[in-house]
Scaffold this motif. Structure first.
Motif, PDB file in Angstrom:
ATOM      1  N   GLY A 148      53.937  44.395  15.985  1.00 25.12           N
ATOM      2  CA  GLY A 148      53.869  43.816  17.282  1.00 25.12           C
ATOM      3  C   GLY A 148      53.241  45.016  18.300  1.00 25.12           C
ATOM      4  N   ASN A 149      53.085  43.756  19.617  1.00 21.77           N
ATOM      5  CA  ASN A 149      52.280  44.258  20.518  1.00 21.77           C
ATOM      6  C   ASN A 149      52.595  45.135  21.537  1.00 21.77           C
ATOM      7  OD1 ASN A 149      53.479  43.175  22.989  1.00 21.77           O
ATOM      8  ND2 ASN A 149      52.756  40.840  22.035  1.00 21.77           N
ATOM      9  N   ASP A 150      52.143  46.369  22.089  1.00 23.38           N
ATOM     10  CA  ASP A 150      52.431  46.425  22.921  1.00 23.38           C
ATOM     11  C   ASP A 150      53.504  46.394  24.154  1.00 23.38           C
ATOM     12  OD1 ASP A 150      51.285  48.533  21.622  1.00 23.38           O
ATOM     13  OD2 ASP A 150      49.736  48.826  23.413  1.00 23.38           O
ATOM     14  N   GLY A 151      53.074  44.842  24.861  1.00 26.26           N
ATOM     15  CA  GLY A 151      53.830  44.466  25.802  1.00 26.26           C
ATOM     16  C   GLY A 151      55.503  44.519  25.487  1.00 26.26           C
ATOM     17  N   TYR A 152      55.687  43.201  24.030  1.00 30.13           N
ATOM     18  CA  TYR A 152      56.473  43.125  23.951  1.00 30.13           C
ATOM     19  C   TYR A 152      57.211  44.269  23.347  1.00 30.13           C
ATOM     20  CZ  TYR A 152      60.163  40.971  20.735  1.00 30.13           C
ATOM     21  OH  TYR A 152      61.147  40.323  20.131  1.00 30.13           O
ATOM     22  N   ASN A 153      56.975  45.321  22.592  1.00 26.96           N
ATOM     23  CA  ASN A 153      57.614  46.587  22.456  1.00 26.96           C
ATOM     24  C   ASN A 153      58.061  46.882  23.726  1.00 26.96           C
ATOM     25  OD1 ASN A 153      57.199  46.342  19.580  1.00 26.96           O
ATOM     26  ND2 ASN A 153      55.782  47.393  19.227  1.00 26.96           N
ATOM     27  N   MET A 154      57.680  47.015  24.592  1.00 25.42           N
ATOM     28  CA  MET A 154      58.460  47.812  25.702  1.00 25.42           C
ATOM     29  C   MET A 154      59.148  47.334  26.978  1.00 25.42           C
ATOM     30  SD  MET A 154      57.201  50.925  27.843  1.00 25.42           S
ATOM     31  CE  MET A 154      55.513  51.478  27.169  1.00 25.42           C
ATOM     32  N   SER A 155      59.512  45.647  26.380  1.00 24.10           N
ATOM     33  CA  SER A 155      60.250  44.828  27.090  1.00 24.10           C
ATOM     34  C   SER A 155      61.496  45.106  25.951  1.00 24.10           C
ATOM     35  CB  SER A 155      59.895  43.878  26.795  1.00 24.10           C
ATOM     36  OG  SER A 155      60.986  42.645  26.818  1.00 24.10           O
ATOM     37  N   LEU A 156      61.361  44.821  24.812  1.00 26.39           N
ATOM     38  CA  LEU A 156      62.758  45.277  23.859  1.00 26.39           C
ATOM     39  C   LEU A 156      63.319  47.126  23.660  1.00 26.39           C
ATOM     40  CD1 LEU A 156      64.010  44.440  21.302  1.00 26.39           C
ATOM     41  CD2 LEU A 156      62.079  45.132  19.861  1.00 26.39           C
ATOM     42  N   SER A 157      62.561  48.401  23.771  1.00 23.22           N
ATOM     43  CA  SER A 157      62.927  49.034  23.998  1.00 23.22           C
ATOM     44  C   SER A 157      63.541  48.905  25.484  1.00 23.22           C
ATOM     45  CB  SER A 157      61.516  50.416  24.333  1.00 23.22           C
ATOM     46  OG  SER A 157      60.774  50.242  25.854  1.00 23.22           O
ATOM     47  N   LYS A 158      63.579  48.631  26.424  1.00 18.73           N
ATOM     48  CA  LYS A 158      64.290  47.939  27.305  1.00 18.73           C
ATOM     49  C   LYS A 158      65.237  47.973  27.749  1.00 18.73           C
ATOM     50  CE  LYS A 158      64.184  46.888  32.844  1.00 18.73           C
ATOM     51  NZ  LYS A 158      62.875  46.492  33.991  1.00 18.73           N
ATOM     52  N   LYS A 159      65.456  46.633  26.939  1.00 19.18           N
ATOM     53  CA  LYS A 159      66.457  45.675  26.243  1.00 19.18           C
ATOM     54  C   LYS A 159      67.610  46.778  25.465  1.00 19.18           C
ATOM     55  CE  LYS A 159      64.560  41.559  26.358  1.00 19.18           C
ATOM     56  NZ  LYS A 159      63.675  39.998  25.637  1.00 19.18           N
ATOM     57  N   ARG A 160      66.661  47.902  24.933  1.00 20.48           N
ATOM     58  CA  ARG A 160      68.122  48.840  23.925  1.00 20.48           C
ATOM     59  C   ARG A 160      68.128  49.452  25.029  1.00 20.48           C
ATOM     60  NH1 ARG A 160      63.675  48.575  18.721  1.00 20.48           N
ATOM     61  NH2 ARG A 160      64.412  47.169  18.102  1.00 20.48           N
ATOM     62  N   ALA A 161      67.787  50.223  25.779  1.00 24.91           N
ATOM     63  CA  ALA A 161      68.522  50.799  26.396  1.00 24.91           C
ATOM     64  C   ALA A 161      69.429  50.324  27.324  1.00 24.91           C
ATOM     65  CB  ALA A 161      67.419  52.257  27.752  1.00 24.91           C
ATOM     66  N   ASN A 162      68.849  49.501  28.274  1.00 20.63           N
ATOM     67  CA  ASN A 162      69.658  48.515  28.784  1.00 20.63           C
ATOM     68  C   ASN A 162      71.248  48.444  28.015  1.00 20.63           C
ATOM     69  OD1 ASN A 162      69.379  48.605  31.618  1.00 20.63           O
ATOM     70  ND2 ASN A 162      67.525  46.850  30.708  1.00 20.63           N
ATOM     71  N   ALA A 163      71.308  47.693  26.885  1.00 19.23           N
ATOM     72  CA  ALA A 163      72.176  47.368  26.412  1.00 19.23           C
ATOM     73  C   ALA A 163      73.388  48.447  25.681  1.00 19.23           C
ATOM     74  CB  ALA A 163      71.812  46.871  24.395  1.00 19.23           C
ATOM     75  N   VAL A 164      73.093  49.761  25.478  1.00 18.41           N
ATOM     76  CA  VAL A 164      73.409  50.494  25.433  1.00 18.41           C
ATOM     77  C   VAL A 164      74.159  51.156  27.268  1.00 18.41           C
ATOM     78  CG1 VAL A 164      73.776  53.140  25.358  1.00 18.41           C
ATOM     79  CG2 VAL A 164      72.218  52.206  23.718  1.00 18.41           C
ATOM     80  N   VAL A 165      73.676  51.573  28.094  1.00 18.00           N
ATOM     81  CA  VAL A 165      73.502  51.605  28.898  1.00 18.00           C
ATOM     82  C   VAL A 165      75.260  50.664  29.612  1.00 18.00           C
ATOM     83  CG1 VAL A 165      73.362  51.474  32.017  1.00 18.00           C
ATOM     84  CG2 VAL A 165      72.527  52.890  29.778  1.00 18.00           C
ATOM     85  N   ASN A 166      74.500  49.442  29.219  1.00 13.40           N
ATOM     86  CA  ASN A 166      75.869  47.710  30.113  1.00 13.40           C
ATOM     87  C   ASN A 166      77.539  47.741  29.215  1.00 13.40           C
ATOM     88  OD1 ASN A 166      74.314  46.821  31.417  1.00 13.40           O
ATOM     89  ND2 ASN A 166      72.935  45.141  30.715  1.00 13.40           N
ATOM     90  N   TYR A 167      77.161  48.393  28.017  1.00 12.69           N
ATOM     91  CA  TYR A 167      78.124  48.500  26.956  1.00 12.69           C
ATOM     92  C   TYR A 167      79.414  50.123  27.293  1.00 12.69           C
ATOM     93  CZ  TYR A 167      81.695  48.337  23.227  1.00 12.69           C
ATOM     94  OH  TYR A 167      82.947  48.561  22.881  1.00 12.69           O
TER      95      TYR A 167
END
Length: 223
Positions: A148-167
């Protein structure tokens, strides 16, 4: 003359790092907490730069107080290893680095930031440890593979981190303990040319360091 001075300083730095690394290698975990001084920690943190390992080394206060913190972190690291046997748990400086990848049970499918049932079960276990040791800061990093492209992956990595934090927050871990950084595909740990490497790079890492209260308590104990 200036060139000679620079070469001497460079040699001193190399010798200091070499001796320091050997001393750290030969020490136990608690001694590593006491042995890394603030100046050495800042230097090593600057050389490693911008990741959890460097941040943990740079945050070390050293001295007797650092030894007290290191002893507490030893106990916490052991409990995390017991709670999530598949996670990579490393003592770094006076802190702990935890890597959630495809072996830990807290990993992510391709192009997804959703936590699976097993992932939530493992996060339940580590949340209990975080609640038992409340005087720590938690640095959370999100990562992706290179598809995938850089911008999309940056957004996805933030979502993954936030998914762990929110849980973890939903399990009672205080929100003010967390800081979140996303790196997208820029910090791979394994070869993205293979499917196995890509799976391992879809990960979240957590750095655990002493907060202000733990540091002040450690200093009070040693004074």
């Amino acid at each position: 003359m200036k060139i000679i001075v620079k070469r001497i300083l460079a040699l001193i730095m190399v010798l200091t790092l070499t001796v320091g690394c050997q001393a750290i290698k030969n020490s136990n975990k608690t001694q590593r907490g006491a042995g890394i001084g603030a100046a050495a920690g800042a230097l090593a943190g600057g050389l490693i730069g911008g990741n959890i390992g460097g941040a943990l080394i740079g945050a070390a206060i050293g001295g007797a107080a650092g030894g007290v913190i290191g002893h507490t972190m030893d106990k916490q690291a052991n409990k995390i290893e017991q709670a999530i046997p598949g996670a990579e748990v490393k003592r770094v400086g006076e802190g702990i680095q935890v890597v959630f990848d495809d072996k830990s049970g807290v990993n992510f499918d391709f192009d997804s930031a959703n936590l699976t049932g097993p992932a939530k079960k493992n996060l339940d276990a580590i949340a209990d440890v975080f609640l038992e040791f409340p005087d720590t800061n938690l640095m959370v990093e999100g990562h992706t593979d290179s598809v995938g492209n850089d911008g999309y992956n940056m957004s996805l990595s933030k979502k993954r981190a936030n998914a762990v934090v929110n849980y973890l927050k939903s399990e009672g871990v205080a929100g003010n303990r967390f800081s979140v950084t996303s790196f997208g595909e820029t910090r791979p740990r394994f070869d993205n040319a293979t499917k196995e490497g890509q799976a391992k790079n879809r990960r979240v890492e957590i750095g655990i360091s002493a907060n202000k209260e733990m540091i002040e308590d450690a200093k009070a104990q040693t004074n």
